[in-house]
Write a protein that holds these residues in place. Structure first.
Motif, PDB file in Angstrom:
ATOM      1  N   SER A 211       0.821  -1.210   0.000  1.00  0.00           N
ATOM      2  CA  SER A 211       0.000   0.000   0.000  1.00  0.00           C
ATOM      3  C   SER A 211       0.856   1.263   0.000  1.00  0.00           C
ATOM      4  N   PHE A 212       2.029   1.226   0.649  1.00  0.00           N
ATOM      5  CA  PHE A 212       2.905   2.394   0.642  1.00  0.00           C
ATOM      6  C   PHE A 212       3.305   2.774  -0.785  1.00  0.00           C
ATOM      7  N   VAL A 213       3.399   1.754  -1.664  1.00  0.00           N
ATOM      8  CA  VAL A 213       3.762   2.033  -3.056  1.00  0.00           C
ATOM      9  C   VAL A 213       2.536   2.298  -3.915  1.00  0.00           C
ATOM     10  N   SER A 214       1.554   1.387  -3.866  1.00  0.00           N
ATOM     11  CA  SER A 214       0.427   1.497  -4.794  1.00  0.00           C
ATOM     12  C   SER A 214      -0.421   2.739  -4.545  1.00  0.00           C
ATOM     13  N   PHE A 215      -0.424   3.243  -3.302  1.00  0.00           N
ATOM     14  CA  PHE A 215      -1.170   4.472  -3.007  1.00  0.00           C
ATOM     15  C   PHE A 215      -0.282   5.722  -3.054  1.00  0.00           C
ATOM     16  N   ARG A 216       0.973   5.555  -3.512  1.00  0.00           N
ATOM     17  CA  ARG A 216       1.899   6.675  -3.764  1.00  0.00           C
ATOM     18  C   ARG A 216       2.088   7.579  -2.535  1.00  0.00           C
ATOM     19  N   LEU A 217       2.175   6.978  -1.380  1.00  0.00           N
ATOM     20  CA  LEU A 217       2.314   7.779  -0.164  1.00  0.00           C
ATOM     21  C   LEU A 217       3.651   8.509  -0.102  1.00  0.00           C
ATOM     22  N   TYR A 218       4.609   8.112  -0.955  1.00  0.00           N
ATOM     23  CA  TYR A 218       5.901   8.795  -1.016  1.00  0.00           C
ATOM     24  C   TYR A 218       5.740  10.257  -1.436  1.00  0.00           C
ATOM     25  N   GLU A 219       4.594  10.593  -1.985  1.00  0.00           N
ATOM     26  CA  GLU A 219       4.337  11.992  -2.355  1.00  0.00           C
ATOM     27  C   GLU A 219       3.944  12.853  -1.158  1.00  0.00           C
ATOM     28  N   GLN A 220       3.672  12.197  -0.007  1.00  0.00           N
ATOM     29  CA  GLN A 220       3.131  12.934   1.140  1.00  0.00           C
ATOM     30  C   GLN A 220       3.960  12.816   2.416  1.00  0.00           C
ATOM     31  N   VAL A 221       5.055  12.047   2.394  1.00  0.00           N
ATOM     32  CA  VAL A 221       5.836  11.858   3.625  1.00  0.00           C
ATOM     33  C   VAL A 221       7.304  12.213   3.395  1.00  0.00           C
ATOM     34  N   LYS A 222       7.994  12.487   4.491  1.00  0.00           N
ATOM     35  CA  LYS A 222       9.417  12.841   4.413  1.00  0.00           C
ATOM     36  C   LYS A 222      10.330  11.718   4.885  1.00  0.00           C
ATOM     37  N   CYS A 223       9.785  10.770   5.672  1.00  0.00           N
ATOM     38  CA  CYS A 223      10.644   9.701   6.205  1.00  0.00           C
ATOM     39  C   CYS A 223       9.866   8.386   6.281  1.00  0.00           C
ATOM     40  N   LEU A 224      10.501   7.325   5.835  1.00  0.00           N
ATOM     41  CA  LEU A 224       9.934   5.978   5.869  1.00  0.00           C
ATOM     42  C   LEU A 224      10.765   5.093   6.790  1.00  0.00           C
ATOM     43  N   THR A 225      10.107   4.424   7.738  1.00  0.00           N
ATOM     44  CA  THR A 225      10.774   3.416   8.567  1.00  0.00           C
ATOM     45  C   THR A 225      10.480   2.064   7.953  1.00  0.00           C
ATOM     46  N   ALA A 226      11.429   1.549   7.171  1.00  0.00           N
ATOM     47  CA  ALA A 226      11.247   0.300   6.422  1.00  0.00           C
ATOM     48  C   ALA A 226      11.369  -0.911   7.354  1.00  0.00           C
ATOM     49  N   PRO A 227      10.841  -2.083   6.932  1.00  0.00           N
ATOM     50  CA  PRO A 227      10.819  -3.258   7.812  1.00  0.00           C
ATOM     51  C   PRO A 227      12.195  -3.753   8.245  1.00  0.00           C
ATOM     52  N   GLY A 228      13.107  -3.976   7.292  1.00  0.00           N
ATOM     53  CA  GLY A 228      14.396  -4.547   7.658  1.00  0.00           C
ATOM     54  C   GLY A 228      14.229  -5.910   8.320  1.00  0.00           C
ATOM     55  N   ASP A 229      15.142  -6.236   9.217  1.00  0.00           N
ATOM     56  CA  ASP A 229      15.068  -7.511   9.946  1.00  0.00           C
ATOM     57  C   ASP A 229      14.289  -7.380  11.250  1.00  0.00           C
ATOM     58  N   GLN A 230      13.931  -6.157  11.608  1.00  0.00           N
ATOM     59  CA  GLN A 230      13.234  -5.921  12.877  1.00  0.00           C
ATOM     60  C   GLN A 230      11.895  -5.235  12.612  1.00  0.00           C
ATOM     61  N   ALA A 231      11.084  -5.871  11.806  1.00  0.00           N
ATOM     62  CA  ALA A 231       9.772  -5.293  11.485  1.00  0.00           C
ATOM     63  C   ALA A 231       8.838  -5.420  12.679  1.00  0.00           C
ATOM     64  N   LEU A 232       8.015  -4.423  12.861  1.00  0.00           N
ATOM     65  CA  LEU A 232       6.950  -4.492  13.865  1.00  0.00           C
ATOM     66  C   LEU A 232       5.614  -4.801  13.212  1.00  0.00           C
ATOM     67  N   TRP A 233       5.514  -4.512  11.927  1.00  0.00           N
ATOM     68  CA  TRP A 233       4.232  -4.529  11.213  1.00  0.00           C
ATOM     69  C   TRP A 233       4.198  -5.680  10.213  1.00  0.00           C
ATOM     70  N   PHE A 234       3.366  -6.660  10.484  1.00  0.00           N
ATOM     71  CA  PHE A 234       3.048  -7.714   9.508  1.00  0.00           C
ATOM     72  C   PHE A 234       1.552  -7.961   9.566  1.00  0.00           C
ATOM     73  N   MET A 235       0.956  -8.127   8.418  1.00  0.00           N
ATOM     74  CA  MET A 235      -0.488  -8.348   8.345  1.00  0.00           C
ATOM     75  C   MET A 235      -0.804  -9.574   7.495  1.00  0.00           C
ATOM     76  N   TYR A 236      -1.772 -10.344   7.981  1.00  0.00           N
ATOM     77  CA  TYR A 236      -2.262 -11.504   7.247  1.00  0.00           C
ATOM     78  C   TYR A 236      -3.380 -11.051   6.315  1.00  0.00           C
ATOM     79  N   GLU A 237      -3.185 -11.231   5.002  1.00  0.00           N
ATOM     80  CA  GLU A 237      -4.169 -10.802   3.998  1.00  0.00           C
ATOM     81  C   GLU A 237      -4.458 -11.953   3.039  1.00  0.00           C
ATOM     82  N   PRO A 238      -5.211 -12.939   3.470  1.00  0.00           N
ATOM     83  CA  PRO A 238      -5.467 -14.105   2.622  1.00  0.00           C
ATOM     84  C   PRO A 238      -6.478 -13.821   1.526  1.00  0.00           C
ATOM     85  N   VAL A 239      -6.520 -14.701   0.539  1.00  0.00           N
ATOM     86  CA  VAL A 239      -7.621 -14.734  -0.419  1.00  0.00           C
ATOM     87  C   VAL A 239      -8.651 -15.711   0.143  1.00  0.00           C
ATOM     88  N   LEU A 240      -9.885 -15.248   0.263  1.00  0.00           N
ATOM     89  CA  LEU A 240     -10.943 -16.009   0.918  1.00  0.00           C
ATOM     90  C   LEU A 240     -12.116 -16.256  -0.029  1.00  0.00           C
TER      91      LEU A 240
END
Length: 331
Positions: A211-240
């Motif tokens: 979503s950070f890419v497809s919604f082009r949020l890079y046009e509205q923010v100055k700093c991104l905290t990327a996942p790396g090896d210590q991500a806090l944010w993971f979401m389960y998004e299955p096809v149902l």
């Protein structure tokens, strides 16, 4: 008598056509993500539709991307009512129906993509899938997405960085952690984050790498905290798919659907880490500062989450503590 035989033959032909038409099943698949723009979640659903069509078993899947048929958080209910048959859904969106689903967007439970694969094969996810099943829905394809934080005016690396900010959070569990760090919460779906940042309604956000890419949020923010090896944010998004829709299918159609879904799941497993890389590349290209957390910084957030998100989940969801404990045992 010949005309009679001709009539009988004609009736037989038209009966065959009618039966064939009745055998053709059309399923409606809905999701909130941009269609035709390289979003891997959309591609999962489109791939299933293409593969099923190619199998030529009398099954068609019509895909409605970009919230064009159903609003994002109404898709679970829409499956149960028969308005739609399939969806690619952030499962936490259905936590109003099954609060246990909040565990699939819980800060710090999943640390990186390798850890996500281990979680996916754990008793924790066995429990989640069982709840999905009891709710009248089947899982066609598993998918875990990493996510990130972003600040409109500054980097968000430690809890103190969020103090006083208006933060858009993807779900209740993250909202509790943000609030515990002193932020105020803005509640909008991912499809509306761009305008929230643009208008100053939000000063920061968490959402998936896709979503950070497809919604082009890079046009509205100055700093991104990327996942790396210590991500806090993971979401389960299955096809149902709803059980009602699955029950309409014959054996050949079910087999084609499951084969297509397995192909889509494998595709996404290969793409999930690439989504992070594409996000970092897009943000670097747009001139946005990109940072990652250290293990110590991630632990600061987990300490806040333990006192807020985890504690609240354990208190309000009957099996909440057991679910979190099962997830935390996966190393």
């Amino acid at each position: 008598m010949k005309p009679v035989f001709k009539n009988i033959a004609a009736i037989a032909v038209w009966t065959g056509v009618a039966l064939s038409a009745q055998a053709d099943i059309v399923l409606k698949a809905s999701h909130q993500f941009p269609g035709g723009k390289g979003d891997a979640r959309d591609e999962m659903v489109q791939m299933i539709a293409r593969e099923v069509a190619a199998a030529n078993v009398g099954l068609t899947i019509k895909v409605f991307p970009g919230s064009s048929l159903v609003k994002p958080k109404e898709q679970w209910k829409a499956m149960l009512s028969g308005q739609i048959d399939m969806t690619s859904l952030p499962l936490d969106y259905a936590s109003g129906f099954h609060p246990e689903f909040g565990a699939t967007l819980m800060p710090g439970l999943v640390k990186n993509h390798t850890h996500a694969r281990q979680i996916n094969a754990s008793p924790f996810m066995d429990d989640i899938r069982a709840i999905i099943n009891r709710g009248g829905v089947d899982v066609l394809a598993d998918a875990w997405l990493a996510g990130a934080f972003a600040g409109k005016d500054k980097c968000i690396l430690e809890p103190k960085d969020a103090d006083g900010l208006k933060i858009r959070s993807a779900g209740a569990t993250f909202a509790q952690m943000w609030a515990g760090a002193g932020a105020s919460i803005v509640s909008v779906p991912s499809s509306e984050v761009y305008s929230a940042l643009q208008q100053g309604v939000a000063q920061g956000t968490d959402t998936s790498a896709g979503s950070f890419v497809s919604f082009r949020l890079y046009e509205q923010v100055k700093c991104l905290t990327a996942p790396g090896d210590q991500a806090l944010w993971f979401m389960y998004e299955p096809v149902l798919i709803s059980k009602k829709a699955m029950a309409k299918l014959n054996a050949a159609q079910k087999a084609a659907l499951m084969a297509a879904s397995k192909k889509a799941e494998d595709y996404f497993a290969a793409e999930s880490k690439k989504l992070d890389d594409k996000m970092v590349e897009a943000y670097n290209k747009a001139g946005v500062k990109v940072v990652t957390m250290t293990a110590a910084q991630a632990d600061m957030w987990r300490a806040v989450a333990a006192k807020t998100s985890y504690a609240e989940f354990a208190k309000t969801v009957p099996t909440g503590k057991a679910l979190i404990d099962k997830a935390l045992t996966v190393k």
